[in-house]
Design a protein around this motif. Structure first.
Motif, PDB file in Angstrom:
ATOM      1  N   THR A 153       5.635   2.842  -9.318  1.00  0.00           N
ATOM      2  CA  THR A 153       5.742   1.478 -10.524  1.00  0.00           C
ATOM      3  C   THR A 153       7.042   1.466 -10.842  1.00  0.00           C
ATOM      4  OG1 THR A 153       4.797   2.915 -12.070  1.00  0.00           O
ATOM      5  CG2 THR A 153       3.126   1.610 -10.666  1.00  0.00           C
ATOM      6  N   SER A 156      -3.849  -4.453  -9.070  1.00  0.00           N
ATOM      7  CA  SER A 156      -3.616  -3.162  -8.481  1.00  0.00           C
ATOM      8  C   SER A 156      -4.862  -2.264  -8.613  1.00  0.00           C
ATOM      9  CB  SER A 156      -2.553  -2.303  -9.050  1.00  0.00           C
ATOM     10  OG  SER A 156      -2.983  -2.014 -10.213  1.00  0.00           O
ATOM     11  N   ILE A 182       3.601  -6.055 -11.107  1.00  0.00           N
ATOM     12  CA  ILE A 182       2.283  -5.980 -10.568  1.00  0.00           C
ATOM     13  C   ILE A 182       1.281  -6.934 -10.973  1.00  0.00           C
ATOM     14  CG2 ILE A 182       0.499  -3.934 -10.298  1.00  0.00           C
ATOM     15  CD1 ILE A 182       2.685  -2.082 -10.725  1.00  0.00           C
ATOM     16  N   MET A 221      -2.698   3.588  -3.214  1.00  0.00           N
ATOM     17  CA  MET A 221      -2.391   2.805  -3.999  1.00  0.00           C
ATOM     18  C   MET A 221      -2.478   1.153  -3.501  1.00  0.00           C
ATOM     19  SD  MET A 221       0.642   4.569  -5.977  1.00  0.00           S
ATOM     20  CE  MET A 221       0.952   3.070  -7.148  1.00  0.00           C
ATOM     21  N   LEU A 268      -1.532  -2.657  -4.309  1.00  0.00           N
ATOM     22  CA  LEU A 268      -0.902  -3.468  -5.240  1.00  0.00           C
ATOM     23  C   LEU A 268      -0.429  -4.885  -4.701  1.00  0.00           C
ATOM     24  CD1 LEU A 268       1.165  -0.649  -5.156  1.00  0.00           C
ATOM     25  CD2 LEU A 268       1.106  -1.092  -7.704  1.00  0.00           C
ATOM     26  N   THR A 321       1.073  -1.036  -0.031  1.00  0.00           N
ATOM     27  CA  THR A 321       0.132   0.058  -0.023  1.00  0.00           C
ATOM     28  C   THR A 321       0.987   1.184  -0.164  1.00  0.00           C
ATOM     29  OG1 THR A 321      -0.147   0.193   2.445  1.00  0.00           O
ATOM     30  CG2 THR A 321      -1.712  -1.018   1.373  1.00  0.00           C
TER      31      THR A 321
END
Length: 173
Positions: free
Chosen positions: A21, A34, A31, A45, A47, A7
């Motif tokens: 990213t 997400s 990833i 975020m 993921l 997170t």
């Protein structure tokens, strides 16, 4: 390959998603799933990433003074069903429009959970006084959907809100 839940929360600015990213790609993390959104001027975020790095190393590589980062190792769990729902279930979309007040999500999610419903995705927005909620819901196949819709309508009336509940149309996905 390990799987980690990551997170990231920080003040929104151009390039923050690219930076996070990009750091993941540089360290070989992939990833897998997400979701990213803005919450009150902050980027949020979540993921699921696979790779050889442990969670502590991920936190170190993604850390920045303006970001709060968490990472935890997790077990992979996936459930897919051809009809758009979860295991043995059916997918629905629920929307709520009405005045903002405490307890909206709690009241609606309790009705769904009582019938084994699972919220698999949800977004809410407050625009002026209008509160809007959109949720993806998986229901077991044996649920009496008409009775559930009556209970949802009663909750909506108690919240002065309009609730709609319709099946997912797989052709649109």
């Amino acid at each position: 390959m390990g799987l980690s839940a990551v997170t990231v929360l920080g003040v929104d600015r151009p390039g923050v998603i690219a930076a996070v990213t990009g750091s993941l790609a540089e360290c070989g993390a992939n990833i897998q799933d997400s979701t990213m959104t803005l919450l009150g001027g902050h980027v949020a975020m979540m993921l699921l990433v696979s790779g050889e790095l442990d969670p502590a190393e991920l936190r170190k590589r993604l850390g920045a003074p303006d970001l709060v980062v968490t990472a935890s190792a997790i077990d992979a769990r996936r459930h897919f069903c051809d009809d758009g729902g979860g295991p043995e279930g059916v997918g629905y979309v629920l929307t709520v429009h009405g005045p903002d007040r405490p307890g909206i999500i709690s009241a609606i999610s309790a009705v769904l959970a009582a019938d084994g419903g699972n919220i698999t995705g949800m977004s809410t927005r407050l625009t002026g006084r209008l509160y809007v909620l959109i949720a993806d819901v998986d229901l077991p196949k044996d649920v009496d959907v008409a009775a559930l819709m009556r209970r949802l309508a009663a909750v909506g009336a108690s919240l002065d809100s309009q609730i709609t509940f319709r099946p997912v149309e797989p052709d649109l996905l």
